[in-house]
Motif scaffolding. Sequence first.
Motif, PDB file in Angstrom:
ATOM      1  N   SER A 109       0.863  -1.052   0.013  1.00  0.00           N
ATOM      2  CA  SER A 109       0.094  -0.032   0.103  1.00  0.00           C
ATOM      3  C   SER A 109       0.914   1.231   0.165  1.00  0.00           C
ATOM      4  O   SER A 109       0.718   2.193  -0.789  1.00  0.00           O
ATOM      5  N   ASP A 213       0.589  -3.691 -10.112  1.00  0.00           N
ATOM      6  CA  ASP A 213       0.701  -4.474  -8.448  1.00  0.00           C
ATOM      7  C   ASP A 213       0.900  -5.984  -8.865  1.00  0.00           C
ATOM      8  O   ASP A 213       0.142  -6.584  -9.564  1.00  0.00           O
ATOM      9  N   LYS A 239       2.667 -13.703   0.273  1.00  0.00           N
ATOM     10  CA  LYS A 239       1.905 -14.364  -0.541  1.00  0.00           C
ATOM     11  C   LYS A 239       2.972 -15.653  -1.158  1.00  0.00           C
ATOM     12  O   LYS A 239       3.454 -16.551  -0.507  1.00  0.00           O
TER      13      LYS A 239
HETATM   14  C1  LIG Z   1      -3.302  -7.234  -5.208  1.00  0.00           C
HETATM   15  C2  LIG Z   1      -2.919  -6.826  -3.780  1.00  0.00           C
HETATM   16  N1  LIG Z   1      -2.587  -5.596  -3.665  1.00  0.00           N
HETATM   17  C3  LIG Z   1      -2.259  -5.358  -2.413  1.00  0.00           C
HETATM   18  C4  LIG Z   1      -2.418  -6.048  -1.129  1.00  0.00           C
HETATM   19  C5  LIG Z   1      -2.201  -5.614   0.290  1.00  0.00           C
HETATM   20  O1  LIG Z   1      -1.237  -4.894   0.495  1.00  0.00           O
HETATM   21  P1  LIG Z   1      -0.711  -4.614   1.948  1.00  0.00           P
HETATM   22  O2  LIG Z   1       0.438  -5.718   2.189  1.00  0.00           O
HETATM   23  O3  LIG Z   1      -0.141  -2.906   1.789  1.00  0.00           O
HETATM   24  O4  LIG Z   1      -1.812  -4.914   2.915  1.00  0.00           O
HETATM   25  C6  LIG Z   1      -3.144  -7.597  -1.336  1.00  0.00           C
HETATM   26  C7  LIG Z   1      -3.370  -8.295  -0.256  1.00  0.00           C
HETATM   27  O5  LIG Z   1      -3.865  -9.243  -0.233  1.00  0.00           O
HETATM   28  C8  LIG Z   1      -3.221  -7.843  -2.760  1.00  0.00           C
HETATM   29  O6  LIG Z   1      -3.774  -9.028  -2.910  1.00  0.00           O
END
Ligand SMILES: Cc1ncc(COP(=O)(O)O)c(C=O)c1O
Length: 427
Positions: A109, A213, A239
């Motif tokens: 984020s 992303d 992940k």
């Molecule tokens: C596509 C995607 N972007 C971002 C995030 C989450 O980001 P952060 O690690 O900042 O909570 C996720 C979390 O599942 C995700 O699936």
Amino acid sequence: MPAGVPGQSRGPDDLLARARRLDAEDPLAGYRDRFVISDPDTVYLDGNSLGRLPKATRDRLRQVIDVEWGEDLIRGWSRWIELGRRAGDVIAGLIGAEPGEVTLSDSTSVNLYKLAAAALRARPGRRTVLTDDDNFPTDQYLLQGLAEAGDLDLRVLPSDPDRGVSPDAVRAALGEDVALVCLSHVAYRSGAIADLAGITEAAHQAGALVLWDLSHSAGSVPVGLGAAGVDLATGCTYKHLNGGPGAPAFLYVRRDLQPRLRQPIWGWFGQTDQFDMAGRYRPADGIERFLVGTPPVLGGYAALEGARLSAEAGIEAIAAKARALTGYLIELADAWLVPLGFQLASPRAAAERGAHVTLHHPQAWQVCQALIQERVIPDFRTPDRLRLGVAPLYTTFGELYVAAARLREIVASGRHEGFPTQRSRVT
Ligand SMILES: Cc1ncc(COP(=O)(O)O)c(C=O)c1O
């Protein structure tokens, strides 16, 4: 074996025999033993949310805690200061980037915010940001925040939640006013793979920058950032890279862009010669200019070890097994679950999906809870989706057979109906 081949026998014996054969022939089979698997009867299908714990990570963290923190104390920083870049170089090899283009940093984020803001600053005069309505919520919220703060136009393209973002829709929306296109490479709901190279090229032709992303791609499918000329990217390490809960994310900035971009959070880890303690911010030359503050060292080591394991196995081999696993899972779903009211909510063509298969079911949340009680761990995604993630380094075809059989039994017997319809805080 492609999913759903006409004329293929789909009896339970045939499907079981195939699982056994595929497991016996699996070139990655040896990697399962490199993970902590405390209960072999639990089928874990959530490695796309939180990967399992690699044994190497457990051992490394013990050593880091006992020796590097316990004994070396502050002297450890002479090593820890390089950790983000070291892990970044390993991750670079998995996503088609060069050493020095990737580092660990903050969360996905926060990186999205920094990179999107840097891109907008590099395109003065352009006031539009493009994304799609199936992009992960945090991405959408960050772009909404940036748009509000900068009085920008956030154009949100409608996407098919089962098939992903359409390159034609992106092309049609591009124009002279677009500063940035920000999308997910592998869609979090359906697992659909976006046309990263085609969309990047179209965005560049229109003079926009692209930010991808890679949270569901890194460690599951090849990404080819360099070959596609991608500008910016970020993604999770917890992940498919098995970095553990809350492990730092990674960010990528194409090398030639690095000196030209300025990110908005000016912290001392992004400063040239940070221990000079100069009063005036001067961003570091390389990828470090995108850093902010003191990094989480334990999570950083965990991300490094997790990424190393994927690099050792090789991203092409991982992706090939992901396609085979998801294909087999779709076959099981077609044979056993579709007749019970499930519907495929992921692309059927293997080349179009990442490492999870999503199924619609009107009672998906109840089914998800029942499955967890019967030791199959998937996750639920709104409004009616059961997401089944495969992790090629440790998921077996036999496990998928067991998971689908338990799922069939639950729904055929109606056992899921005894579970609450109200969602819990975490799904
Ligand atoms: C596509 C995607 N972007 C971002 C995030 C989450 O980001 P952060 O690690 O900042 O909570 C996720 C979390 O599942 C995700 O699936």
